[in-house]
Design an enzyme around this catalytic site. Structure first.
Site, PDB file in Angstrom:
ATOM      1  N   PHE A  81       6.027   0.189 -13.788  1.00  0.00           N
ATOM      2  CA  PHE A  81       5.800   0.980 -12.576  1.00  0.00           C
ATOM      3  C   PHE A  81       5.015   0.184 -11.527  1.00  0.00           C
ATOM      4  O   PHE A  81       5.113   0.486 -10.335  1.00  0.00           O
ATOM      5  CB  PHE A  81       4.938   2.215 -12.877  1.00  0.00           C
ATOM      6  CG  PHE A  81       5.575   3.281 -13.713  1.00  0.00           C
ATOM      7  CD1 PHE A  81       6.376   4.251 -13.128  1.00  0.00           C
ATOM      8  CD2 PHE A  81       5.351   3.344 -15.075  1.00  0.00           C
ATOM      9  CE1 PHE A  81       6.941   5.260 -13.889  1.00  0.00           C
ATOM     10  CE2 PHE A  81       5.909   4.345 -15.846  1.00  0.00           C
ATOM     11  CZ  PHE A  81       6.706   5.309 -15.257  1.00  0.00           C
ATOM     12  N   TYR A 153       8.792  -3.218   2.017  1.00  0.00           N
ATOM     13  CA  TYR A 153       8.641  -2.582   0.700  1.00  0.00           C
ATOM     14  C   TYR A 153       9.967  -2.586  -0.058  1.00  0.00           C
ATOM     15  O   TYR A 153      10.058  -3.088  -1.184  1.00  0.00           O
ATOM     16  CB  TYR A 153       8.117  -1.145   0.850  1.00  0.00           C
ATOM     17  CG  TYR A 153       8.348  -0.290  -0.389  1.00  0.00           C
ATOM     18  CD1 TYR A 153       7.679  -0.563  -1.582  1.00  0.00           C
ATOM     19  CD2 TYR A 153       9.250   0.782  -0.365  1.00  0.00           C
ATOM     20  CE1 TYR A 153       7.908   0.214  -2.719  1.00  0.00           C
ATOM     21  CE2 TYR A 153       9.477   1.561  -1.494  1.00  0.00           C
ATOM     22  CZ  TYR A 153       8.798   1.274  -2.673  1.00  0.00           C
ATOM     23  OH  TYR A 153       9.034   2.036  -3.794  1.00  0.00           O
ATOM     24  N   LYS A 157      11.256  -4.555  -3.507  1.00  0.00           N
ATOM     25  CA  LYS A 157      11.752  -3.845  -4.700  1.00  0.00           C
ATOM     26  C   LYS A 157      13.164  -4.340  -5.048  1.00  0.00           C
ATOM     27  O   LYS A 157      13.492  -4.514  -6.219  1.00  0.00           O
ATOM     28  CB  LYS A 157      11.764  -2.332  -4.466  1.00  0.00           C
ATOM     29  CG  LYS A 157      10.391  -1.687  -4.371  1.00  0.00           C
ATOM     30  CD  LYS A 157       9.595  -1.751  -5.667  1.00  0.00           C
ATOM     31  CE  LYS A 157      10.169  -0.894  -6.771  1.00  0.00           C
ATOM     32  NZ  LYS A 157       9.287  -0.880  -7.977  1.00  0.00           N
ATOM     33  N   ARG A 277       8.009   5.490  12.736  1.00  0.00           N
ATOM     34  CA  ARG A 277       7.826   4.289  11.901  1.00  0.00           C
ATOM     35  C   ARG A 277       8.899   3.266  12.318  1.00  0.00           C
ATOM     36  O   ARG A 277      10.072   3.634  12.453  1.00  0.00           O
ATOM     37  CB  ARG A 277       8.025   4.716  10.449  1.00  0.00           C
ATOM     38  CG  ARG A 277       8.154   3.608   9.438  1.00  0.00           C
ATOM     39  CD  ARG A 277       8.545   4.157   8.067  1.00  0.00           C
ATOM     40  NE  ARG A 277       7.440   4.755   7.362  1.00  0.00           N
ATOM     41  CZ  ARG A 277       7.569   5.402   6.201  1.00  0.00           C
ATOM     42  NH1 ARG A 277       8.729   5.553   5.632  1.00  0.00           N
ATOM     43  NH2 ARG A 277       6.509   5.914   5.611  1.00  0.00           N
TER      44      ARG A 277
END
Ligand code: NAD
Ligand code: TYD
Length: 340
Positions: A81, A153, A157, A277
């Site tokens: 995680f 981000y 990932k 954003r």
């Protein structure tokens, strides 16, 4: 089973450890966490006395520490995680995302390979698929959707996922990847939409809604996500990707309306539209048909009830989030929302 849970003091990791302990699973659990701003030992406190659980503070990027940990604890299973997990922080500064989400994953994969683990599960996100059109509601992310990450981000990932995939093809490692939609529930760090909005309202503050508030996310209760991960770890086929979702697409405006209704607040005095954003993905939606058909998993919680449980949890745990919403958090909040 000797299971290493990385990021165990974060939101989903701590809920996963709580689920294992609560279900009485006969596993030795090594809970690892660096305790960054998002890691909080209070998330695991009530579980610490359980003899099955060992907590270790450490960095997944620290090769020597990780190699020693795998040997000493005879790790047989990994559920990974640990990550830098907030899109807005990745826009402010992407370095820590590359370090933890890419380099950290490589270090764990090498240790898992050297120790011939039975299963390695990479906890990933639907955000690696990029964004979907809002005018085609039938189009959803499947496991075959090409990776097209749009934020630092999600790019970090996706890079982690690619490494995991390569260790299956090159070294035949028994890896699994899960890609889940947005989670909500207890112990969610109050920088994310739902806990931020609930706690801001409790503090008498406004809630900052980005852009036109019509971005869509699919929301899944965190316990359902944890159950899906356990199902994939036990029954998934090595080398495969499994999408996990709640079949529960909602605009941010709708989420805001529900939260306001539950908190007894009204829109005009409580909501502030703020600057969007940068690169904000418009819509995420998951086709979770594969995990249902092949492994028999589907969500058990309905949004209308689980959001009430979640809000009640924040009302009952003011000490938990008030301790977080001070110190380092204040600096972040100012940097993120000043001038919006
Ligand atoms: P979180 O930010 O709450 O927790 C992350 C944890 O990782 C923290 O406890 C932090 O201290 C720890 N950590 C960070 N860097 C570390 C390092 N270098 N070494 C060891 N520990 C480190 O995140 P979360 O929401 O619990 O997400 C957990 C995982 O699930 C992430 O991989 C995320 O990408 C994925 N995910 C999250 C969601 C969501 O809605 N929250 C949805 C899909 C997938
Ligand atoms: P977030 O919880 O950060 O998750 P993610 O970006 O990983 O999906 O945000 C969920 C949605 O809520 C996303 O569309 C951005 C929006 N949002 C706001 O409108 N205001 C906020 O202050 C935050 C943190 C998010």
């Amino acid at each position: 089973m000797n299971i290493l849970v990385t990021g165990a003091a974060g939101f989903i990791g701590s809920n996963f450890v709580r689920m294992l302990v609560g279900r009485g699973e006969q596993a030795k659990i090594v809970a690892l966490d660096k305790l960054t701003y998002a890691g909080n030992l209070a998330n695991l406190q009530d579980l610490m006395k359980d003899p099955r659980l060992t907590f270790l503070r450490g960095d997944i990027c620290d090769e020597q520490f990780i190699a020693k940990l795998f040997k000493e604890h005879r790790i047989t299973h990994v559920v990974h995680f640990a990550a830098e997990s907030h899109v807005d922080r990745s826009i402010l500064s992407s370095g820590p995302f590359i370090q933890t989400n890419v380099v950290g994953t490589q270090v764990l994969l090498d240790a898992a390979k050297a120790n011939s683990v039975e299963r390695y599960l990479q906890v990933s996100t639907d955000e690696v698929y990029g964004t979907l059109p809002e005018d085609q509601p039938d189009v959803k992310f499947t496991e075959e959707t090409p990776l097209a990450p749009n934020s630092p981000y999600s790019a970090s990932k996706a890079a982690g996922d690619c490494l995991v995939r390569s260790y299956f093809h090159t070294f035949h490692m028994p890896v699994l990847i899960t890609r889940c939609s947005n989670n909500y529930g207890p112990y969610h760090f109050p920088e994310k939409l739902i806990p931020l909005f609930v706690t801001n309202l409790m503090e008498g503050k406004k809630v900052p809604l980005y852009g036109d508030g019509l971005n869509v996310r699919d929301w899944l209760y965190v316990e359902d996500h944890c159950d899906a991960i356990w199902t994939v770890l036990k029954k998934g086929k090595p080398g495969e990707v499994y999408n996990i979702g709640g079949n529960n697409e909602l605009t941010n405006r709708r989420i805001t309306e529900v939260v306001l209704r539950e908190m007894g607040k009204d829109w005009d005095t409580s909501v502030q539209y703020v600057k969007d954003r940068p690169g904000h993905d418009r819509r995420y939606a998951i086709d979770a048909g594969k995990i249902k058909q092949e492994l028999g998993w589907e969500p058990r919680h309905r949004f209308e009830e689980a959001i009430k449980t979640t809000i009640a949890w924040y009302k009952a745990h003011e000490d938990w989030w008030r301790a977080i919403k001070s110190g380092e958090y204040l600096k972040y909040y100012q940097a993120q929302y000043a001038g919006r």
